[in-house]
Structures are given as structure tokens and as C-alpha cells.
Design an enzyme around this catalytic site. Structure first.
Site, PDB file in Angstrom:
ATOM      1  N   CYS A  65       0.821  -1.221   0.000  1.00 45.92           N
ATOM      2  CA  CYS A  65       0.000   0.000   0.000  1.00 45.92           C
ATOM      3  C   CYS A  65       0.852   1.267   0.000  1.00 45.92           C
ATOM      4  CB  CYS A  65      -0.978  -0.016   1.169  1.00 45.92           C
ATOM      5  SG  CYS A  65      -0.194  -0.041   2.812  1.00 45.92           S
ATOM      6  N   HIS A  77      -2.807   0.890   6.760  1.00 46.09           N
ATOM      7  CA  HIS A  77      -3.136   0.921   5.328  1.00 46.09           C
ATOM      8  C   HIS A  77      -3.268   2.363   4.865  1.00 46.09           C
ATOM      9  CE1 HIS A  77      -4.402  -0.727   1.566  1.00 46.09           C
ATOM     10  NE2 HIS A  77      -5.565  -0.113   1.591  1.00 46.09           N
ATOM     11  N   GLU A  86      -5.891   1.554  -4.531  1.00 43.35           N
ATOM     12  CA  GLU A  86      -5.098   1.001  -3.440  1.00 43.35           C
ATOM     13  C   GLU A  86      -4.419  -0.294  -3.884  1.00 43.35           C
ATOM     14  OE1 GLU A  86      -7.499  -0.401  -0.194  1.00 43.35           O
ATOM     15  OE2 GLU A  86      -8.818  -1.567  -1.505  1.00 43.35           O
TER      16      GLU A  86
END
Length: 444
Positions: A357, A405, A417
Site C-alpha cells: 500500500c 493501510h 489502493e
């Protein structure tokens, strides 16, 4: 040329030039918009997405089959190890039985030699006794008879002869009896040794048979394990092949979605250019109506170059479908993942080229903003703004206790993402569970 004619021509030429300036100003503005890119239909996108979903389902099935095969392989490996241990035990037992049989054979041979030696001694004693008896008979007397005492010269000689005869006969008879008893003992030992040897040989034969059985069982287990390993390898290869097909299908979906996005961006740019052209036309018309024959030239207005945010979004969108790889990604693009000793290793991230991420964010803003490869530090890398004020290009973060994240906001409730191991870079609606209350703005 007459002056009146020259004046009329000049007036008409001036009007024509003004019209041409206005016209070419509009045309120049329109020329800033490139030709429209391909605009795939909804059916094309939906069909491509359906193919990707089908491949994803096939990958899921193969993953389950591979998990079952690997579980079976682990069971077979346990069986191989168990049977190998049993084979080792049989080998030890066989060696012990062979040693016992060798010792028993040596003991039996020694007992046999002792028994044979005792028999020979008895035979010698028996021959000596027979000779003594024969000698006594040839002298005309028998053992213990009166004739054996004749010929003595004195009572003293007579007593000595009687003692000698008694001693010889007693010692010979006692020696013979002891030798026969020794032979009996040696024969008993010989029999016991032979019995022990027979038992040892039976144990040796049984141990050899057990070793043969254990070796056969081990070989069968190894063959079964190798067969299962081959099946698992075939499943793995098939899974990798379908995963590649899935990646290709996802890339096609991403490509079609990218084409659609580029077409929409083209429409938006065209609309801006049309508005600017109308404004320039209105400006030219207003100058012409004011009689300003010598007014300035209308310059074409070109499109504004992409901002840092738009460039970051374009870079991120170009990675749609790229595999997730923990620890992967830098400002130059996807990189080989690294080991984590857990979930990422189970998905083989260390063998994949891709992004995690925070790595995707580094690449998106690469060359414009330098970011650390950790979402927690990225949270403090820019200006924090309330979620209610988030806008296109902001970073969004998630975490209940620690940040775990990060994603890039695209606008209209959507984000891009690199989600987690086993997945790929994707566009998805913003998730508000565990989202942090602030977005981070890196540009603007």
C-alpha cells in the site's frame, strides 16, 4: 488604383482580416484538444470484467485444490518419516539379531570342540584301562584276584603290590567316570548352544523379513509422496498459469477502464476548450463591433499542463492489476517483495514483483514528493485535512490502534489502493470502517 477603389478594398480587407483572426483564434483554441481516444462500450468493459471474475473464480478453485494437495503431501511426508523410522528400527534389530546369531554360532562351535576333546580323553583313558586289564590277564591274574599277589618276596612286597593294584584300578575307574560325566556336561552345553544358535538364526530371519517389509513400506510411502508432490507441482503450475491469465484479464479490464477515463478526461478538456473558444469569439466580436480595426491579435489558449495530483493519479492508475507484494514498490515502479515470516510469505510475496500500500503511494508521487515506505510516517508527510474536506489526490489512512493501510483518493467516493497479499492494485469505493479522521494533502 483610384483612391475610392483603394479605400473600398482596404475596408473589405480589414473586415476579412478581422474575421480571419476571429476564426483562426477559435480554430487555434480547438486545435489544442487532441483527437478523441477510444471509448470502450459498457458491454466491452462488463464482458472483460466477467472474464476476469471467471478467472478469479478458477484461481480460487485451484487454490483450494492446491491446499488439499499440499495437506495430503504433508500427511504423506509424515508417513514417510514414520516408515523411515520403522525401517531404521528394523535395521537395528536385524544387526542385533545378526550379532546374536554370530555369538551363538561361536558358542556352539566352542561347545562342540570341548565335547570332542572330552570324548578323545575318555577314549584314551578307556584304552589305558583296557591295556591294564589285558596285562593283568596275560600274567594269569585278574584285577583283584589272588594270582595278582603271587610272586611277592616278602609280606612288605605283598602289601605294596596290593596297594598298587587297588590304586591303579580305582584311579582308572574314577578317571573314566569323571571323563564320562564331563562328556555328558559338554554334550549338554553343545545341545544348548545349538538350540541358542537355532533361536538366534530364527530371530535373524525374522529381523531380515521385518527389514524387507519396512524397506518396501518406506519405498511405497516415498513413491506416494513423490506422486503427490508431482500432482501438487502440476496444480501449482496450473494455478500460476491461470493467475497469469487472470492478471492479463485484469489488465484488460484496467486498460478498458483507463481508456474510458482518458475519454472522459478528453471530454472535460474539450468542454473547457469550447468554453474558452466561446469566450475568445465573444471577445473578438466585441472588439469588432467597437470598430477597433487595429485591435490586438487573439492568441490561442493551450490546455493547462497536468498538476502534481493528476500526474500522481495517472501513475497510480497505470498500475491497475499489478500484484500486491509486501515491501514492494519504490519511486521507479514495482519491485520484488520481501519476507515477513507470516501471511505475506504464505502468499509468496517475496517471489512477486508488485506494490504494497505505501509502496504504491511512493510511486504515485515519485519525482514530486518523497515519501517513506511506511504508512504511519506517510500520515505525517503532508498537511492533514478533515475527511469532510478531502479532495482528489489526498492520501487516506486506516487503523484502529496503529496505521496499517493507505490509499489514494480519486474523488466521487472512489480510491485506488494495493489492498493485501493475494490481491492486485484496484479501484474501489472508499471504506469508512477504521478510517482515520484526517486525509493527508501532499500538493496544493
Amino acid at each position: 488604383m483610384p483612391n475610392t477603389t483603394r479605400q473600398r478594398w482596404s475596408s473589405r480587407a480589414a473586415a476579412g482580416v478581422l474575421a480571419l483572426v476571429a476564426a483562426f483564434g477559435v480554430a487555434g483554441t480547438a486545435a489544442a484538444v487532441p483527437p478523441p481516444p477510444p471509448n470502450p462500450s459498457d458491454n466491452e468493459i462488463n464482458s472483460s470484467r466477467a472474464q476476469a471474475d471467471a478467472k478469479a473464480g478458477e484461481v480460487g478453485q485451484l487454490t483450494n485444490q492446491l491446499a488439499e494437495a499440499e495437506s495430503r503431501l504433508a500427511d504423506l511426508q509424515d508417513q514417510v518419516e514414520l516408515k523411515m523410522e520403522r525401517a531404521n528400527k528394523a535395521l537395528v534389530d536385524q544387526q542385533a539379531a545378526e550379532d546374536a546369531a554370530t555369538q551363538a554360532q561361536a558358542d556352539a562351535a566352542a561347545a562342540r570342540r570341548e565335547s570332542d576333546a572330552a570324548a578323545q580323553q575318555i577314549e584314551v583313558a578307556r584304552r589305558q584301562l583296557d591295556g591294564f586289564i589285558a596285562g593283568s590277564y596275560q600274567q594269569g591274574s585278574t584285577m583283584g584276584s589272588i594270582s595278582a599277589y603271587l610272586g611277592s618276596n616278602s609280606p612288605k612286597d605283598l602289601l605294596a603290590r596290593a596297594q598298587l593294584l587297588s590304586s591303579v584300578s580305582g584311579s582308572q575307574l574314577n578317571g573314566l567316570e569323571l571323563m564320562e560325566q564331563a562328556q555328558t556336561d559338554k554334550s549338554n552345553k553343545d545341545a544348548a548352544a545349538r538350540a541358542a544358535l537355532e533361536i538366534a538364526q530364527q530371530k535373524q530371519a525374522a529381523a531380515e523379513a521385518a527389514k524387507h517389509t519396512a524397506d518396501a513400506a518406506q519405498a511405497a510411502a516415498v513413491q506416494a509422496q513423490q506422486g503427490q508432490a508431482a500432482q501438487a507441482a502440476a496444480l501449482e503450475a496450473n494455478k500460476n498459469s491461470v493467475e497469469q491469465e487472470l492478471y492479463t484479464a485484469q489488465q484488460r479490464v484496467a486498460g478498458l477502464q483507463g481508456q474510458r477515463q482518458r475519454y472522459q478526461d478528453w471530454l472535460a478538456q474539450k468542454q473547457r476548450e469550447d468554453e474558452e473558444r466561446a469566450r475568445q469569439a465573444a471577445l473578438a466580436a466585441s472588439k469588432g463591433s467597437a470598430g477597433g480595426g487595429g485591435g490586438g491579435v487573439v492568441r490561442p489558449v493551450t490546455g493547462v499542463s497536468g498538476s502534481i495530483v493528476e500526474r500522481a493519479i495517472a501513475r497510480a492508475m497505470a498500475q491497475l492489476g499489478m500484484p500486491y507484494a509486501w515491501g514492494g514498490g519504490n519511486a521507479s515502479g514495482p519491485t520484488l517483495g520481501i519476507r515477513d515470516g507470516g501471511v505475506a510469505d504464505a502468499y509468496g510475496d517475496y517471489r512477486k514483483i508488485g506494490f504494497d500500500c505505501s509502496g504504491l503511494m511512493i510511486y504515485a508521487y515519485g519525482g514530486a514528493v518523497s515519501l517513506p515506505h511506511y504508512s504511519g510516517y506517510q500520515y505525517t508527510a503532508g498537511r492533514q485535512v478533515p475527511l469532510s474536506q478531502m479532495r482528489r489526490g489526498d492520501l487516506l489512512f486506516w487503523g484502529r490502534w496503529d496505521i496499517h493501510h493507505v490509499a489514494l483518493y480519486l474523488g466521487n467516493g472512489m480510491m485506488i489502493e494495493a489492498p493485501q497479499s493475494g490481491m492486485v492494485v484496484r479501484v474501489t469505493p472508499v471504506r469508512y470502517g477504521d478510517i482515520l479522521p484526517y486525509a493527508v494533502r501532499l500538493a496544493g
